[in-house]
Design an enzyme around this catalytic site. Structure first.
Site, PDB file in Angstrom:
ATOM      1  N   TYR A 264       0.800  -1.109   0.105  1.00  0.00           N
ATOM      2  CA  TYR A 264       0.193   0.041   0.024  1.00  0.00           C
ATOM      3  C   TYR A 264       0.889   1.282  -0.027  1.00  0.00           C
ATOM      4  O   TYR A 264       2.008   1.493   0.759  1.00  0.00           O
ATOM      5  CB  TYR A 264      -0.866  -0.023   1.335  1.00  0.00           C
ATOM      6  CG  TYR A 264      -1.990  -1.047   1.041  1.00  0.00           C
ATOM      7  CD1 TYR A 264      -2.487  -1.586  -0.051  1.00  0.00           C
ATOM      8  CD2 TYR A 264      -3.061  -1.297   2.042  1.00  0.00           C
ATOM      9  CE1 TYR A 264      -3.488  -2.673  -0.424  1.00  0.00           C
ATOM     10  CE2 TYR A 264      -4.142  -2.090   1.980  1.00  0.00           C
ATOM     11  CZ  TYR A 264      -4.373  -2.645   0.797  1.00  0.00           C
ATOM     12  OH  TYR A 264      -5.198  -3.596   0.423  1.00  0.00           O
TER      13      TYR A 264
ATOM     14  N   TRP B 166     -13.555  -5.886   0.908  1.00  0.00           N
ATOM     15  CA  TRP B 166     -13.032  -4.669   0.274  1.00  0.00           C
ATOM     16  C   TRP B 166     -13.844  -3.703  -0.905  1.00  0.00           C
ATOM     17  O   TRP B 166     -14.676  -4.466  -1.506  1.00  0.00           O
ATOM     18  CB  TRP B 166     -11.566  -5.024  -0.392  1.00  0.00           C
ATOM     19  CG  TRP B 166     -11.158  -5.778  -1.434  1.00  0.00           C
ATOM     20  CD1 TRP B 166     -11.047  -7.137  -1.290  1.00  0.00           C
ATOM     21  CD2 TRP B 166     -11.142  -5.493  -2.811  1.00  0.00           C
ATOM     22  NE1 TRP B 166     -10.671  -7.670  -2.649  1.00  0.00           N
ATOM     23  CE2 TRP B 166     -10.821  -6.371  -3.361  1.00  0.00           C
ATOM     24  CE3 TRP B 166     -11.179  -4.294  -3.599  1.00  0.00           C
ATOM     25  CZ2 TRP B 166     -10.552  -6.586  -4.961  1.00  0.00           C
ATOM     26  CZ3 TRP B 166     -10.993  -4.337  -4.939  1.00  0.00           C
ATOM     27  CH2 TRP B 166     -10.595  -5.399  -5.526  1.00  0.00           C
TER      28      TRP B 166
HETATM   29  P1  NAP Z   1     -14.495   2.298  -0.809  1.00  0.00           P
HETATM   30  O1  NAP Z   1     -15.206   2.655   0.501  1.00  0.00           O
HETATM   31  O2  NAP Z   1     -15.363   1.213  -1.764  1.00  0.00           O
HETATM   32  O3  NAP Z   1     -13.847   3.629  -1.552  1.00  0.00           O
HETATM   33  C1  NAP Z   1     -13.148   4.387  -0.703  1.00  0.00           C
HETATM   34  C2  NAP Z   1     -13.246   5.568  -1.681  1.00  0.00           C
HETATM   35  O4  NAP Z   1     -14.322   6.300  -1.673  1.00  0.00           O
HETATM   36  C3  NAP Z   1     -12.173   6.914  -1.052  1.00  0.00           C
HETATM   37  O5  NAP Z   1     -11.692   7.491  -2.051  1.00  0.00           O
HETATM   38  C4  NAP Z   1     -13.291   7.514  -0.313  1.00  0.00           C
HETATM   39  O6  NAP Z   1     -12.879   9.002  -0.365  1.00  0.00           O
HETATM   40  C5  NAP Z   1     -14.610   7.723  -1.491  1.00  0.00           C
HETATM   41  N1  NAP Z   1     -15.752   7.819  -0.503  1.00  0.00           N
HETATM   42  C6  NAP Z   1     -16.309   7.043   0.601  1.00  0.00           C
HETATM   43  N2  NAP Z   1     -17.491   7.754   0.842  1.00  0.00           N
HETATM   44  C7  NAP Z   1     -17.823   8.667   0.067  1.00  0.00           C
HETATM   45  C8  NAP Z   1     -18.840   9.627   0.162  1.00  0.00           C
HETATM   46  N3  NAP Z   1     -19.889   9.794   0.827  1.00  0.00           N
HETATM   47  N4  NAP Z   1     -18.713  10.561  -1.076  1.00  0.00           N
HETATM   48  C9  NAP Z   1     -17.640  10.468  -1.949  1.00  0.00           C
HETATM   49  N5  NAP Z   1     -16.626   9.776  -1.937  1.00  0.00           N
HETATM   50  C10 NAP Z   1     -16.503   8.786  -0.870  1.00  0.00           C
HETATM   51  O7  NAP Z   1     -13.187   1.350  -0.422  1.00  0.00           O
HETATM   52  P2  NAP Z   1     -11.718   1.119  -1.091  1.00  0.00           P
HETATM   53  O8  NAP Z   1     -10.652   2.228  -0.383  1.00  0.00           O
HETATM   54  O9  NAP Z   1     -11.639   0.818  -2.370  1.00  0.00           O
HETATM   55  O10 NAP Z   1     -11.120  -0.276  -0.146  1.00  0.00           O
HETATM   56  C11 NAP Z   1     -11.371  -0.322   1.266  1.00  0.00           C
HETATM   57  C12 NAP Z   1     -10.111  -1.047   1.656  1.00  0.00           C
HETATM   58  O11 NAP Z   1     -10.281  -2.248   1.383  1.00  0.00           O
HETATM   59  C13 NAP Z   1      -8.756  -0.424   1.393  1.00  0.00           C
HETATM   60  O12 NAP Z   1      -8.268   0.617   2.211  1.00  0.00           O
HETATM   61  C14 NAP Z   1      -7.871  -1.502   1.631  1.00  0.00           C
HETATM   62  O13 NAP Z   1      -7.589  -1.794   3.049  1.00  0.00           O
HETATM   63  C15 NAP Z   1      -8.917  -2.809   1.367  1.00  0.00           C
HETATM   64  N6  NAP Z   1      -8.671  -3.310  -0.133  1.00  0.00           N
HETATM   65  C16 NAP Z   1      -8.037  -4.559  -0.273  1.00  0.00           C
HETATM   66  C17 NAP Z   1      -7.890  -5.153  -1.665  1.00  0.00           C
HETATM   67  C18 NAP Z   1      -7.624  -6.543  -1.597  1.00  0.00           C
HETATM   68  O14 NAP Z   1      -7.152  -7.015  -2.967  1.00  0.00           O
HETATM   69  N7  NAP Z   1      -7.474  -7.468  -0.676  1.00  0.00           N
HETATM   70  C19 NAP Z   1      -8.233  -4.222  -2.657  1.00  0.00           C
HETATM   71  C20 NAP Z   1      -8.529  -3.089  -2.484  1.00  0.00           C
HETATM   72  C21 NAP Z   1      -8.782  -2.304  -1.326  1.00  0.00           C
HETATM   73  P3  NAP Z   1     -12.826   9.851   1.016  1.00  0.00           P
HETATM   74  O15 NAP Z   1     -11.604   9.493   1.694  1.00  0.00           O
HETATM   75  O16 NAP Z   1     -12.977  11.426   0.737  1.00  0.00           O
HETATM   76  O17 NAP Z   1     -14.107   9.462   1.837  1.00  0.00           O
END
Ligand code: NAP
Length: 300
Positions: free
Chosen positions: A55, A209
């Site tokens: 990350y 995720w």
């Molecule tokens: P997500 O919640 O689907 O997307 C997060 C994004 O959405 C951020 O840019 C966030 O920005 C935005 N967001 C959230 N609420 C919002 C709202 N109300 N309005 C506008 N934008 C909003 O989660 P993700 O980050 O893709 O994944 C979550 C976690 O899963 C990661 O941190 C990681 O730990 C894990 N992950 C694992 C894998 C894997 O292969 N195992 C892959 C990807 C991710 P803001 O910060 O501005 O809220």
């Protein structure tokens, strides 16, 4: 032959919502802000944090570790998840000629040692193999897990993004604690490709995720996302004006495999949206209403 069940290790426990830190390097927090963010999560009942070695181009574990080092005792209040097995081409890893996967004992042990150093801790509460290595030797990897557990460097192991047969192979050699998968109303495949059936069959709670489609749910020029958002908003109206994000989390939490959603937000309100979903129970019809918007069709 290694034991099929691991009776010595108690079941994996995580907070009902897990905070993901994939994007932490983009949040541009100084060490004080990182520490404050961890405390705000803890105040909301989130004590589990999801990392991976890669990350932030191999930098997020160190950013988080700096915050932990700034407050002795904080480490014992939280649970740390990390992953390994993806090798990125990066200035941080000049030896990697191409992007590839590696689940060899040599790579897994070296990666765990790096993660422990960066996070300034002596153990990972959960280690995941990030992606399925097509060259995975299940016996050798199971022995590696045993050795890392015996050394106290990891407590639980699991996988991420594996097919049901890939998970079954490794789970037959070493009991896995979870499967971390992508699921959202914009990514429905695990609901009927066998992934979540397997989780239920094994009583294995999945971690989820990109619960908000990686932010795609809020995209302005995305007709599909807009349809899903409208469905979530309509259901939210019926649940006291709950936010679109909270209903998206409630939709995940409604699944009988008892998922642990992982947030991706750097904003405290983003964490709160997830926690608020814990008090919302959707009806089956509401769940299908959202599924229908995601699938863009009625059930057959
Ligand atoms: P997500 O919640 O689907 O997307 C997060 C994004 O959405 C951020 O840019 C966030 O920005 C935005 N967001 C959230 N609420 C919002 C709202 N109300 N309005 C506008 N934008 C909003 O989660 P993700 O980050 O893709 O994944 C979550 C976690 O899963 C990661 O941190 C990681 O730990 C894990 N992950 C694992 C894998 C894997 O292969 N195992 C892959 C990807 C991710 P803001 O910060 O501005 O809220």
């Amino acid at each position: 032959m290694p034991a099929l069940t691991d009776t010595a290790t108690p079941a994996l426990q995580l907070s009902p919502i897990v905070a993901g830190v994939w994007r932490m390097a983009e949040w541009d927090f100084d060490v004080g802000q990182r520490l404050q963010w961890i405390h705000q999560a803890l105040e909301l009942g989130i004590d589990s944090f999801d990392h991976a070695d890669i990350y932030g181009d191999y930098r997020v574990e160190s950013l988080f570790g700096e915050a932990l080092a700034a407050e002795p005792g904080l480490r014992e209040k939280i649970r740390i998840v990390s992953k390994c097995g993806i090798k990125l081409t990066s200035a941080q890893r000049p030896a990697h000629r191409i992007k590839s996967y590696d689940s060899s004992a040599e790579h897994v042990v070296a990666s765990v040692e790096n993660s422990l150093r960066a996070l300034r801790t002596d153990r990972l509460d959960l280690l995941l193999i990030h992606r399925p290595d097509l060259l995975m030797d299940a016996d050798a990897l199971a022995r590696c897990f045993e050795e890392l557990k015996a050394a106290g460097k990891i407590v639980h192991v699991g996988v991420s993004n594996h097919s049901p047969s890939q998970l079954a192979l490794l789970n037959a050699r070493h009991r896995l604690a979870t499967h971390q998968i992508e699921l959202s109303p914009l990514h429905l495949a695990p609901l009927d490709d066998g992934t979540l059936d397997q989780c239920q069959a094994l009583s294995m709670r999945p971690m989820i995720w990109s619960p908000l489609g990686g932010g795609r749910l809020f995209g302005e020029d995305d007709a599909h996302a807009l349809q899903v958002r409208e469905a979530l908003a309509a259901v939210g109206e019926r649940h006291g004006g709950a936010s679109v994000a909270s209903i998206a989390y409630a939709w995940l939490l409604r699944h009988p495999s008892r998922p642990w959603p992982i947030t991706g937000s750097g904003r405290v309100q983003g964490l709160r949206d997830a926690v608020e979903a814990l008090r919302i129970r959707l009806s089956a019809e509401e769940w299908y209403e959202i599924w229908q918007a995601g699938a863009q069709r009625e059930v057959a």
